[in-house]
Design an enzyme around this catalytic site. Sequence first.
Site, PDB file in Angstrom:
ATOM      1  N   ASP A 357      36.573  39.145  39.752  1.00  0.00           N
ATOM      2  CA  ASP A 357      37.396  40.102  39.025  1.00  0.00           C
ATOM      3  C   ASP A 357      36.703  41.462  38.986  1.00  0.00           C
ATOM      4  OD1 ASP A 357      39.593  40.763  37.061  1.00  0.00           O
ATOM      5  OD2 ASP A 357      37.858  41.060  35.756  1.00  0.00           O
ATOM      6  N   GLU A 393      38.188  41.308  44.105  1.00  0.00           N
ATOM      7  CA  GLU A 393      39.227  42.221  43.641  1.00  0.00           C
ATOM      8  C   GLU A 393      38.593  43.606  43.776  1.00  0.00           C
ATOM      9  OE1 GLU A 393      42.234  42.888  39.870  1.00  0.00           O
ATOM     10  OE2 GLU A 393      40.143  42.384  39.458  1.00  0.00           O
TER      11      GLU A 393
END
Length: 714
Positions: A357, A393
């Site tokens: 993330d 990401e």
Amino acid sequence: MSTDHAMSSREAWPGAPFPLGATWDGEGTNFSLFSEHAEHVELCLFSDDGSEERIDLVERTAHNWHCYLPGVGPGQRYGYRVYGRYAPEEGHRFNPVKLLIDPYAKAIEGAVQWDAANVLPYTPDDTPDADLEPDDEDDALAIPKSVVVDRSFDWEGDVPPRRPWNETIIYETHVKGYTKRHPAVRDDLRGTYAGLASEEALAYMQRLGVTAVELLPIHHIADESFLHDRGLSNYWGYSSIGYLAPHSEYAATGRLGDQVLEFKGMVKALHRAGIEVILDVVYNHTAEGNHLGPMLSFRGVDNASYYRLVPDDERHYMDYTGTGNTLDARHPSVLRLIMDSLRYWVSECHVDGFRFDLASALARELYDVDRLSAFFDTIHQDPILSQVKLIAEPWDVGPGGYQVGNFPVLWSEWNGIYRDVVRDFWRGQSSVAEFASRFTGSSDLYESDGRQPFASINFVTAHDGFTLRDLVSYNEKHNEANGEDNRDGTDDNRSWNCGVEGETDDPAIIALRWRQQRNFLATLFLSQGVPMLLGGDELARTAHGNNNAWCQDNELSWYEWGLREGQGEHLEFTKGLIELRKAHPVFRRGKFLAGRESEGSGLPDVWWFRPDGRRMTQRDWQQPSAHVLGVFLNGQEIADRTPRGEPIEDDSFLLLFNAHHEDMTFTLPARRFGGDWVHELDTFDPALEPGAQRWPSRGEVLVPARSMKLLRRA
């Protein structure tokens, strides 16, 4: 629960500084806690009645405070109290009245009990400087306890599938939401690791055809206090507080170490079903928020070491994540925590990869994103982690944080550009040139540094944003249930509601919406790269326009398994696409398409053509309003090779895209590209069986508005 405590009289041996955390050896447990700036540390043991026994850690080696306790074993609940200076303006926030979770805990018993005691490191009031003075309320009643675990587990010969990237199909899902309403899963297992490992849950994934699950965060989660006040919780789980502990709320069997066994059992069951496990991990920030946030673990253990603090203003945190803080991966001990966590999940829990993330935040050295930061260097040289699937990401919220295409070799990336372009194309807003680049693997982003098409994780929808059904049903977000007056979430200007906002009874609008969903799915599964399907999109799951359902742990987010009208056909269409991709290597090549003619077939590996069947010219590519495109994919001589070196051959295909609002007639290419062509797939008429229609070279094919056809060379 009692809050009584006493200093221990039991014998504590010196123990060892490594490994960090609580390590049981069959006779006792070694405890070790890193804190560079602490002045004194107490280990706190908790009995079943809640009474607390404190043990001074007098041994300190390389900033690790440690001891060994004979007779202490699995199921023992514990925490730490860390003494030192409370000087927020200098970056230090030690406060020993606040019990702390072990950053290396392998199990954590449950949720923060926000109503039981004040877990803030200061006395809350209405002043912005409240955190400058420490609070004196003991919060042991409110803080979940770390738990000593038995790390042994019978893997029964488990072997990770190790599926090649170009054969991977990712299914992004949520441990709880996937089975919480599943009628074939036992009531006591719904919403748990064991539920995900149940026979019917696994069988569904196998029937669908996906090869990997990407699980939203399962590291132990701490809800934000303001969510508790609203009666909500952090459903998505991007609020980690325990990087080596599976979230206990997802366990059906118990919270005193049983969650570890249950998680491992889930991984073993998924592997038996041929499905890999990818964890969505959140090493960029923690659940402790900004300078006014709670003291749960890292902040009280060693705030100045664990967090990125603002230079010349160390009371405040650098916030590259939008959550209030950023972990300082530049610090050797913080980097060690991240690496130890990753290795633990691979070595001891057998997971197959990670999706990082806001990965750009991990790469930051100062204010810039550095592709050669210590984080990447450390992973690339690691003999374990360099061999698993690594997905970034590739953005954060800081300056220069959008880094799609800039991650190094070994890494794949969520291709946000692919998502945006494909959405734009099917709503008539993207150029065919940009669409063609994304459809063929985004070589402009990944080829120059030696990566392959599978560096691109292609997706149209993900957990963050509209579901696929809502993407074609809403132009405006409807996040009122989140309690922020619909101000949260992004204004998704790449959605298209097909003429009516929200639900409708208009048959024409309903048909168009189903068709647009099929267009998106067909594009996704026929594109070069790695497709990622948002779990539930194959069932046309709706969140009723909420594009930021991060705090909705309820039926708004959970899968609805009872099929409504049209859902069964939609599910079968999705399964057919996945079967088609698996059956034909031409859709999942390991090397980029070059567009050059091969010596064997005399045809290019890819050839783009206009509706009149002629080759696209430079002028055609530059037309901004062109939303019609034909593609020839040559399967006769694919440049890829098997691991043994044998050439790979496949059928050849024509793809006819019409994102225009009017029907379009395509003339098929000349005979050198093939003789007859047979129908394979049609998003306008999905019920049409493969082979039901046939056309000669230079034949004319009608492609209805906003639809696509796939033809196979006979």
